[in-house]
Structure formats: C-alpha cells, structure tokens
Design a protein around this motif. Structure first.
Motif, short mmCIF file in Angstrom:
data_model
loop_
_atom_site.label_atom_id
_atom_site.label_comp_id
_atom_site.label_asym_id
_atom_site.label_seq_id
_atom_site.Cartn_x
_atom_site.Cartn_y
_atom_site.Cartn_z
N PRO A 344 0.33 -0.99 -0.39
CA PRO A 344 -0.43 -0.03 -0.19
C PRO A 344 0.64 1.43 -0.35
CG PRO A 344 -0.49 -1.74 2.05
CD PRO A 344 0.51 -2.25 1.55
N ARG A 345 2.65 0.71 0.42
CA ARG A 345 2.97 2.27 -0.16
C ARG A 345 3.88 2.82 -0.68
NH1 ARG A 345 3.53 3.52 6.16
NH2 ARG A 345 3.02 5.37 4.94
N LEU A 346 3.52 1.78 -1.70
CA LEU A 346 4.21 2.00 -3.40
C LEU A 346 3.76 3.03 -3.52
CD1 LEU A 346 6.22 -0.23 -4.94
CD2 LEU A 346 3.71 -1.05 -5.62
N PRO A 347 2.26 3.02 -3.92
CA PRO A 347 2.35 5.19 -4.81
C PRO A 347 3.41 6.24 -4.07
CG PRO A 347 0.59 4.36 -4.38
CD PRO A 347 0.94 3.78 -3.82
N GLU A 348 3.30 6.12 -1.83
CA GLU A 348 4.53 7.21 -1.80
C GLU A 348 5.80 6.80 -1.88
OE1 GLU A 348 1.99 5.53 2.08
OE2 GLU A 348 2.90 7.43 2.39
N VAL A 349 6.08 5.76 -2.15
CA VAL A 349 7.58 5.56 -2.10
C VAL A 349 7.92 5.89 -3.70
CG1 VAL A 349 7.76 3.07 -3.01
CG2 VAL A 349 10.06 3.80 -1.96
N LEU A 350 7.33 5.83 -4.99
CA LEU A 350 7.56 6.27 -6.25
C LEU A 350 7.18 7.24 -6.25
CD1 LEU A 350 5.91 3.34 -7.83
CD2 LEU A 350 7.67 3.77 -7.85
N ALA A 351 6.23 8.53 -5.35
CA ALA A 351 6.52 10.26 -5.55
C ALA A 351 7.68 10.47 -4.69
CB ALA A 351 5.23 10.23 -4.80
N GLY A 352 8.72 9.88 -3.95
CA GLY A 352 9.48 10.10 -2.81
C GLY A 352 10.63 9.50 -3.67
N ILE A 353 10.66 8.82 -4.72
CA ILE A 353 11.53 8.69 -5.57
C ILE A 353 12.34 9.83 -6.69
CG2 ILE A 353 13.14 6.96 -6.99
CD1 ILE A 353 11.88 5.05 -5.19
#
Lengths: 455, 455
Positions: A344-353
């Motif tokens: 579920p944190r995938l969107p956040e990690v991609l935005a963060g990268i």
C-alpha cells in the motif's frame, strides 16, 4: 610470508585449483556493481569438490586469511567484490545438477546457473520458479546467498521457499548437511533457514536440494499504460487486495525509454508508466483473472490495456522488463537500489523517489516487482564528476531512508553486500544489530567469512 | 530464597500476573502428551504485554531461573511441560488479532488461537492456511514455536511460510522487532527464520505479522479405500509426481476404526486404508484434477472411489481425520510419533511401522499427511504395565530410527520437545549438533530458555 601461505594451499589443492597471476585473477575481482572499486585478492581458489572447499577453509582459518565466496559475479550489492589480501573462493567449477522427479527435487552444486537448473527441471516437466532478471547468467549459489527473488515472487515466492537442504562448509572447514529431500522437517533449530540469505558471512554453500513444482499452466500477459507511476502503483494496490497474478511488474517512463533505446521492444515511449501483469491460473479461471485485472486497470486511469494469450508475445514483454538494468548501464555509472515497502505504500515511495531525483538533479529510472512492493530505482551518475558522485551518493542514501520511513527495507532481494552495509543499522536498530553480531561471532569467530559484507 | 525471588517478580508485575498457589498452577503443568510427567513449577507468569514478558526475562536472567514458554498447552512433544523450579511463562492472555486487508496481513499476539486468526481473516475474505489438527485449540505462539504444519501443507506450506515479522524477547529481556509488513526483505541475516521452529529455546515470541492469502476456491473432496496402507501409499507417490492437491491424507484401518469407535463418521471399517484428497483448483481445473486423482487411485488398486463437491460433506471427512488423536487417546496412553520421509519412501515407512507394531506386540494406528511424507503413528500402551511401557518405548525409538534410515526426520511438524530430544543427535550428527549448541549458547548463554527441550 603471504607467498609461503599460498604455496601451502597450492600444495594441498594442486595448481589447477589456485589462480595466482594478477592477469588471471582480474576477471574474479568484480561483481555487477560499477560504483565500487574491488580490492586485490591474494589468490583465487576454484574448487571442484566440497572437500576442496573444506581444505580451503581449514587453511584460511589456520592462517586467519579472509575468504570472499563468489558465484557468477552478477551480484548487485558488492557482496563478492574482491578484498585486499583475501582469497576469492569461486564456486564456478561446481556445476552439477541432478533432478529427481520422484521427489520433485533437484540436487545442485552452487556454481550451476539458475537457467541451467530451470532447463534440467523442464526436461522432466518440472519447474524451478525463482527468476532474478539475471537468471541466464547468475549462479544458484549466489541466489542462495542473497535469497534472490525475481519476477515470479508475487505468486511463487523467493529462493528460500524452494530450499529443502543445504551442504554448508563452516569457517573452520567443518561440513554440515542440513535438511534433505523430505518436505517437512522441524528436527532441531531451523539452521537451514539461517544460511539462505546470509550472503557468505556464515558459511560456504557447497550443495543444495531444491524443491521443484509442476510446470505452470500457459499464461496470459497483460500490458497497461498509465499517465504516471503513481496511478500505476494505485492499480497495483487494488489488484493486490484480492488477486495473486503470477507476475506484476511496473516500469516508469524513464525505464521504458532506456529499454527502447537499447532495442525496439514495442513499448510506448510516451507512457508515464506501464504495468506488466501475468496470469497462469488454469483454464477458464485465467480468462476471468485477466478480465478482472483489466477492469481494475481501467478503474485506475489506464490509458491503454492490451493482453495476449500468445506465450512468445508475452515473453517479449518480460524480456523488455528484464533488459532494464543492462539498458540503464549504458547511460553512465549506476547505483542499484533494491528498496521494498509494504504494497500500500508503493504510490508514496514512487512519488518520493521522483522528488529525490528532482532535488538532486539526477536521472533515476524505476522498475518494480510491484506486486511485492520491491522497487529498483537506478541512480545514474557521472563517476568522473565529483559533484555528480556526491549527488548520487546523497540520493542513494535518501532513497533508503525514504523506504525505512515507509515501514520498508533497504533491500528486498539483492542483499546488503558492501554498498548498503552502512545503512543497515538505521533500518535494524541496535538490538537487532547486537543479535546479528552475536550470531555472526558464534559461526565465524575469526571474522574471515566475507568481511565487509552485511556487517 | 526462592520465595523472595518470586516476591520480587510479583512486586514488578503485580499479583494478577503471577500464579503461585499449587492448585492454580496445576492446569499449566502439562501439554497434550500423556507419556511424560511434568515438573513442579516455581510459579506461572501470565503477562499481558510485551513489556511484562521483558520484565520477566530480565528477572529470570538476573536470578538464573529457567523459563518454559507456553501457548495453549496442546503440544505433542513435551515442549511446554513444566520444569522443576522453573517458571512457566504462559502467553494465554496476549490474544490480540488485527487484520490489515490492504497488506493482506494479520498482526497477532502469541496467545491468539489459530482458529480465531482464521475467523478474523475470513471476515475480510482472507485466509490463514496453516491448519494443525488441533487448530480449534492451539495458539499461534505454539504454532510459531514448532513451525506447525497441518492438512493444508501439501499445497499451502507450513507456518514458517506465513511469517513476515516477529517480535521476540531474548533471554536477557531485550526486544527485537524482526521483519514487518513488507513481503520481501533480505536486510541483514535471516534472523526471522531462526526463531520459527526454535521451540522456545532461543527467545519468547510476543508478536507476529502473518501473511494472509485470498480465500481459497470451493473444494471437491475425494475418498478412496484400499486393501492395505502400502497400496494407498503407492497411490500417493503417483499423485505427487504430477499434481498438487490441496489435501492428501492417509488413514490406516486401525485409525479408521479408532475414529469410528469415537463417533460414526461413515468411514469403511473394513478398509485396509483410505486416502482423503481435496482439490481447490479453480473452475474446470478442479473437475479435471479430481478425475485425474480418481484415475490414479483406480490404477493402484483402490476398492472404492467416491467424491463430493459439497463443502459440508467434504468437511465431515476432514473432521473424521482430525478426530484421530483424540480417538486414540481413549485406547490407552499414547506416544505420538511425527516422522517424515521423502514421499517415495512412504510405502516403506508404513510397511516398516506395521512390522515394528507386530514385533513389539503393540497397536500402532497410523494417519499421515501423506502428500508431504509426514506420518503420525501413535504407539498405544498401558502405562501401568512395565512390560507394556518398555515395549512402547522400544517401538517409539525403532520408528524414529526407521525414518532416519529412509532419509527422513524424527519430527515433521510437532517439534523435538522433550520426548524426542534423545534421538536428535542420531539424526543430525555431531557437526550439526555442535553448530546448534553454538547458536543456542550465543542467544541463551545461561541456558534458561526452555531447558531440556530440543537439546
């Protein structure tokens, strides 16, 4: 002094097993990382048998000489980089594979290539699922040392899920034969599990009994494009709530273009991101699963959704995904990330990268084994420009810190190796580090097994 | 002196957490083995929080007092039997379960019952597969400590395959939080894997993050009878070469009759053996799989082959299988075996057990998780008759030796506990025992964690 020490080993193993000329040792110094300089090994030992591995470890213990185990040198975390004055122990000559269809197992030596194990299994209608992108080139020993993953993991698990037995040579040369062909075994402490993923720091794997499964059903492959990676990631989260496709990969726009620059695979260069999804459910269930996945893609803003039941066409897309690391290598020097987060944190990690890339003025193309939350952002930089190097290092650390802040890990499948060892305490904390040190010291009191890796 | 020591603990945890009266401690002394006498505990501690577990271990370390961890006391190997002068640490009050459907995980405390985790998962359309026969009664903590199996393992694996994270309190009271909600994680040594199946000898599990999967498809259940167990076992070997049913259980004639004596399940009392096989392949694949299994049964001499697509009817047969241990308990005192062999050796181990029973003049009914080669011969004897006791002990040892000779294990899922600790060195050999001792000493230098279990 060191010359006498090596002479002693040559005397035990014979000249054929010990490489000492600088020129001949050169090809055993590196792994697939380009960001770190390897050391100068004392010698390269190429044993043919478990007995020779034991003799080497007894010799190393006797003289307090460090040993760096090495498979095929395809590692992405510096785990088998040569160390100054240490011996590199290459398992490349130990390549036996014996498939036993009655127990559905394969007994293999560590130098056997993953692809060769798959071929041998297929001859009996069986399958060895773990498929790192480098499976054509990487060794089973390396896979075991890192607990390698791949594109199959979202449904089929990781290397550790397929290990029934291991022969391990310990730091002092003792041989332990753990497990065997039996499927369930809880006799004693789970030591078998301790070695898979221990990156050569606890012992040298000289044999393994791998679990095979029946060959999978034919698969359908679906490709969906999205305006951006976050939309694609949200789709992954939705798919993951209810389904278990046999493959669920993500590529961002930069990754798509890197791969298309290498060769024309037919991917959409204008897409912000794509998802590559496979279903090998049997029969009509496959059609239903593909339809459900397509529906979820549409619901989450997919620009295009395409699928094929043709195996070769499906393989072309997988090949495009697997070509990623090699394609990015052409752009410059690369720092390989392997961060993992809860899905579920995938969107956040991609935005963060994406933010980290922008903040540091860097090109960081991303692919992900999205179905299990494991991402591979590749930090591309110019090794000859100190400013570029500094920004790349800063971005590399920032991405790991981002993953930890999202309840994730600095490494999902490549291993800590040498390039991430400094970040490990930040993820694990002092209590786990202390426990790790205690276990390491119990198995390798002299600290001669792969020093500098993990710890 | 010991009174002062317990008073100190009561001072720290409060009277509600520490049981000291002999009467109240009585129900915490035993597990489900009837063959071994438990010791007299110094006290029974019933913590409510991880902090209280830590305080207990700090106190125990300080005074050198042994601690026996306990779940629901359903163990079959003496692993949680009380030890003279030791404290029994019961996790029965720590029962929280929190399902997270977005990550498909359940965060649980060790005292939570397996059945309650299944119920909680089902409320979200999810499933926690591991199903020891005692799943209605046993605790997750106990499951984790023994790496419990069940009827599902042939297709769905064992408890260890579902553990993403563990909170473990070490011998000195330190808390390590290993893993988490991420699916793939290779950061550091695989310490998570070291604790599952370590039978309370390396640390106390106070929390776990369990992986859940989507609810399975509806299943068809097939029951086939055979003239004898060896014919049934040969059928299992043939099925195992190509198929992965979701359940593959065997019961011999003695087991069938024991169960029918308990209650009428409708099993054929005259059958030499039966196989209970399930398929939960989706859609039409299920029909095909059932037909293939039926064909293989016929080819191997099945007397009758019957199948049902009705879930309740299928569950009745599974219930009959699960009733086995309780049914045999009525016949006398029981020594529970849990031997495992590679699946192709199943016919030999069943024939061998039959010979051992005959040679020792004993009744040894057998069931098996045949699909993974794990058998449960139950040695029934008269505890009041020294000759019967001696013959039973001899048969118990002989069966374990038989399994080892067939490349098997003395325990596939119950654990070594106390009743099989003496046989462990024969299976593992001196090198693995030495390694085991080293790991144990590194984590529990005082030897206070479950002394007498495993080692």
């Amino acid at each position: 002094m060191s010359g006498d020490v090596v002479t002693e080993l040559v005397g035990e193993l014979g000249e054929g097993a010990v490489v000492t000329s600088r020129a001949a040792m050169e090809s055993y110094r590196r792994d697939a990382t380009t960001s770190t300089q390897p050391g100068a090994p004392l010698a390269v030992v190429r044993p043919r048998t478990t007995g020779e591995v034991q003799a080497t470890m007894r010799w190393a213990s006797r003289h307090g000489i460090a040993v760096v185990p090495r498979g095929a040198g395809t590692g992405l975390s510096g785990g088998s980089l040569a160390v100054d004055g240490a011996v590199t122990l290459s398992l490349d000559r130990m390549t036996a594979i014996v498939v036993d269809p009655d127990t559905r197992t394969a007994v293999v030596e560590p130098g056997a290539l993953n692809a060769d194990v798959k071929k041998a299994a297929a001859e009996h209608g069986l399958w060895y699922p773990p498929d790192p992108a480098s499976f054509d080139l990487c060794s089973i020993g390396g896979n075991l040392a890192t607990n390698a993953g791949g594109l199959c993991c979202v449904k089929y698990g990781v290397t550790a899920d397929y290990v029934l037995g291991l022969d391990v040579v310990l730091a002092d040369g003792a041989l332990v034969a753990l497990g065997g062909k039996r499927v369930k075994d809880v006799a004693g402490l789970p030591l078998l599990r301790l070695f898979v993923g221990s990156e050569g720091t606890l012992g040298i794997i000289t044999g393994a009994t791998l679990r095979l499964v029946p060959a999978p059903a034919p698969a359908s492959t679906l490709v969906a494009t999205f305006p951006d990676p976050v939309a694609a990631a949200r789709t992954v989260v939705a798919v993951g709530r209810r389904l278990r496709p046999s493959m669920l990969e993500l590529m961002d726009g930069s990754a798509i273009n890197a791969v298309e620059d290498l060769r024309s695979f037919g991917l959409d260069r204008d897409a912000g991101a794509l998802l590559l999804i496979r279903s090998d459910a049997p029969g009509t269930a496959r059609t239903a699963e593909v339809a459900e996945v397509a529906r979820i893609c549409d619901e989450h803003g997919a620009l295009t959704v395409f699928h094929t039941d043709d195996a070769d066409e499906g393989e072309l897309f997988a090949a495009a995904r697997r070509a990623f690391a090699g394609a990015v290598d052409r752009r410059g020097t690369v720092l390989h990330e392997d961060v993992g987060v809860p899905v579920p944190r995938l969107p956040e990690v991609l935005a963060g990268i994406r933010d980290i890339a922008a903040r540091h003025g860097l090109d960081i193309p991303v692919v992900a084994h999205a179905g299990d939350g494991n991402c591979h952002p590749l930090v591309v930089y110019d090794a000859s420009d100190p400013d570029s190097v500094a920004r790349a290092q800063a971005a590399f650390q920032a991405i790991m810190r981002l993953a930890i802040s999202l309840g994730g890990t600095i490494t999902g499948e490549h291993g800590v190796g040498r390039i991430k060892a400094q970040a490990l305490p930040e993820q694990l904390g002092p209590d786990i580090m202390a426990l790790t040190r205690r276990v390491k010291d119990a198995l390798d009191p002299q600290g001669i097994l792969n020093p500098g890796a993990v710890l």
